[in-house]
Design an enzyme around this catalytic site. Structure first.
Site, short mmCIF file in Angstrom:
data_model
loop_
_atom_site.label_atom_id
_atom_site.label_comp_id
_atom_site.label_asym_id
_atom_site.label_seq_id
_atom_site.Cartn_x
_atom_site.Cartn_y
_atom_site.Cartn_z
N ASN A 172 -7.26 -19.03 60.56
CA ASN A 172 -7.01 -19.71 61.83
C ASN A 172 -5.59 -20.27 61.81
O ASN A 172 -5.19 -20.90 60.82
CB ASN A 172 -7.99 -20.87 62.02
N GLU A 173 -4.87 -20.04 62.87
CA GLU A 173 -3.50 -20.58 62.99
C GLU A 173 -2.77 -20.43 61.65
O GLU A 173 -2.23 -21.39 61.10
CB GLU A 173 -3.50 -22.04 63.49
N TYR A 248 -2.70 -24.65 74.45
CA TYR A 248 -3.25 -25.90 75.01
C TYR A 248 -2.35 -26.39 76.14
O TYR A 248 -1.13 -26.26 76.08
CB TYR A 248 -3.32 -26.98 73.93
N GLU A 304 -8.77 -20.64 71.48
CA GLU A 304 -8.57 -22.09 71.66
C GLU A 304 -7.72 -22.27 72.90
O GLU A 304 -6.58 -21.81 72.95
CB GLU A 304 -7.89 -22.72 70.44
N GLN A 353 -13.01 -28.43 73.05
CA GLN A 353 -14.13 -27.98 72.26
C GLN A 353 -15.41 -28.39 72.97
O GLN A 353 -15.36 -29.16 73.91
CB GLN A 353 -14.06 -28.58 70.87
O1 AHR Z 1 -8.79 -27.86 68.48
C1 AHR Z 1 -8.07 -28.72 67.65
C2 AHR Z 1 -7.11 -28.01 66.71
O2 AHR Z 1 -6.12 -27.39 67.47
C3 AHR Z 1 -7.68 -26.88 65.89
O3 AHR Z 1 -8.29 -27.33 64.72
C4 AHR Z 1 -6.49 -26.07 65.57
O4 AHR Z 1 -6.80 -24.71 65.37
C5 AHR Z 1 -5.57 -26.31 66.74
O5 AHR Z 1 -4.30 -26.64 66.34
#
Ligand code: AHR
Length: 500
Positions: A172-173, A248, A304, A353
């Site tokens: 992840n990332e 995001y 995400e 989430q």
């Molecule tokens: O969703 C919060 C965080 O955001 C996650 O753990 C990460 O993958 C992202 O940076």
């Protein structure tokens, strides 16, 4: 007057239900308290999963649930979360809030939660601090049906039969919290790790997700595909089924993202302007993918996405707890419309989430819970899942937000389900203007329409004292006309129409 043209005779692409997926991490009160309270809790539960939350989530038809992270995934060692609970390791969740992680929610509990939700499983493996052997054994533990050390361990822990892992993320990332790697290095690691994500059940192959870019890091997309996407007769999809994208929506800079509930008109448009940037990201990463994969065998997995504001004052900054207003509802509405419209390439998406963290569906306070405005959008959009996107466009749309944060006032998407029922979802991003809308259809003469609406003040939210302030309500303002339909959409609103 705006006019929506729908050509219901032209199906464009299939809307994978997994576009409406969710994400749950060992972060703050998402898993513990939000979803899992343990069998001995006074909060009503089934095998430790809180019943009120599970029941509410079933209403939005959660198609898939990603777990255990996020950044947590690259520090998670799955063997800590199996076996008798009192013997499970207790440790500090160094990434999120420095609290004790007692590992009482692990692999068995995750599959139980997915069973109760009736959703697909999406496990994210640890590349950052885990070994190939650890990842490979986890897959064996979960999916091997026969005599093997991990299958025997699973049986000894009370689960004889294997589970089904639908999707597996390899890191992840990896460009950030998952190891700060460079794309070609990650690409090589991906090739190696994914080799040992074995398909023990030929009838139920695991779909693999390669870690894709952060926002607009097009170089990452290019280099990872160049390293890993290598179709051959034995690897028809190269080595992957999906490439992820994380984006995001934050109105302010990272150090001061802005309040979730107190914001100006300018911040409203700024936030929606940034949410609409998702379309450019999907198109530009999609264009790179098209060069490697013109047949669109692999999907973009936006696993995400959502709003990220300053945490609720007085709460643990590492818990990422934020309220959820009509602004979040509009962000969800426009983003889901974008995913629908790009469902030829976007095959999976998980909002961040599911409970109590970032742009949640549900907030809990001990035994109380409430549904957020975002939850209502997922409910209003649920019929798009597994439907066919159909051609549509809007004419006569104005823009607002000024030169800096210009947004179209109206945005739509339309699909048709297996019963031939159309779903039209329309968002009005304007804070000032309502719009009369005429809908014309190519051939269909509608006989009946069911409609619902979500509308309120821009910063309205649901609190534990007033949990139903913002809620989906019946919308009776739709008239059937010679050409199709007409209605007036109020300012700051989302409507969903089911057209027969
Ligand atoms: O969703 C919060 C965080 O955001 C996650 O753990 C990460 O993958 C992202 O940076």
């Amino acid at each position: 007057m705006a006019r929506i043209y729908i050509n219901e005779t032209r199906k464009v692409s299939h809307i994978n239900p997994e576009i409406y997926g969710q994400f749950s991490e060992h972060l703050g009160r998402c898993i513990y308290e939000g979803l899992y309270v343990g069998e001995d809790s006074d909060i009503p539960n089934v095998n430790g999963m809180r019943s009120d939350v599970v029941e509410a989530l079933k209403e939005i038809r959660v198609p898939v649930l990603r777990w255990p992270g996020g950044c947590f995934a690259d520090e998670y060692h799955w063997k800590d979360g199996i076996g008798p609970k009192e013997q499970r390791k207790k440790m500090i969740n160094t990434h999120w809030g420095g609290v004790v992680e007692d590992n009482s929610f692990g692999t068995h509990e995750y599959f139980e939660l997915c069973r109760q939700l009736g959703c697909k499983t999406y496990i994210n493996g640890n590349v950052g601090s885990g070994t190939v052997q650890e990842m490979s054994e986890w897959v064996e533990y979960m999916t091997f049906n026969g005599l093997s050390p991990m299958a025997s361990l699973r049986a000894a822990n009370g689960h004889e039969k294997p589970w089904k892992v639908d999707i597996f993320g390899v890191g992840n990332e990896s460009w950030g919290c998952g190891g700060n790697m460079r794309p070609t290095y990650y690409g090589d690691l991906y090739r190696r790790y994914q080799t040992y994500v074995r398909n023990y059940d030929a009838d139920a192959p695991i779909q693999k997700v390669a870690c894709g870019p952060n926002v607009n890091d097009y170089e990452w997309t290019e280099k990872v595909l160049d390293t890993c996407f290598n179709p051959s007769p034995c690897h028809l999809h190269g080595f992957m089924d999906y490439l992820s994208l994380h984006y995001y929506t934050t109105p302010g800079p990272w150090e001061h993202k802005g309040s979730a509930t107190e914001f100006t008109v300018e911040e409203w448009y700024n936030t929606l302007h940034k949410a609409l940037y998702m379309e450019e990201l999907v198109e530009k990463h999609g264009a790179i993918m098209d060069r490697y994969d013109p047949e669109k065998k692999i999907g973009l997995a936006v696993d995400e996405w959502g709003t990220w504001f300053d945490v609720e004052p007085g709460t643990n900054p590492g818990f990422l707890y934020q309220q959820n207003t009509m602004r979040d509802a509009l962000v969800a509405a426009v983003t889901l419309n974008i995913f629908n419209k790009h469902s030829d390439r976007v095959k999976l998406a998980c909002i961040a989430q599911m409970v109590n963290v970032l742009q949640s569906m549900i907030l809990t306070d001990k035994e109380r819970m409430l549904l957020t405005p975002t939850y209502h959008i997922f409910h209003m959009y649920r019929s798009h899942q597994d439907a066919e996107l159909i051609e549509s466009r809007i004419e006569g749309v104005e823009t607002e937000g000024g030169a800096m944060y210009e947004v179209p006032t109206l945005q739509e998407s339309v699909s048709v389900d297996q019963d031939g029922v159309l779903t039209l979802t329309v968002a009005n991003l304007s804070l000032e203007n309502s719009y009369p809308v005429e809908v014309s259809l190519e051939k269909l003469k509608p006989t009946s329409v069911e409609a619902s609406i979500l509308t309120d003040e821009k910063d309205a939210f649901n609190s534990f004292d007033e949990p139903d302030r913002v809620a989906e309500r019946a919308f009776d303002g739709v008239a059937v006309t010679e050409q199709g339909l007409k209605f007036t959409i109020p300012a700051c609103a989302v409507v969903s129409l089911r057209i027969r």
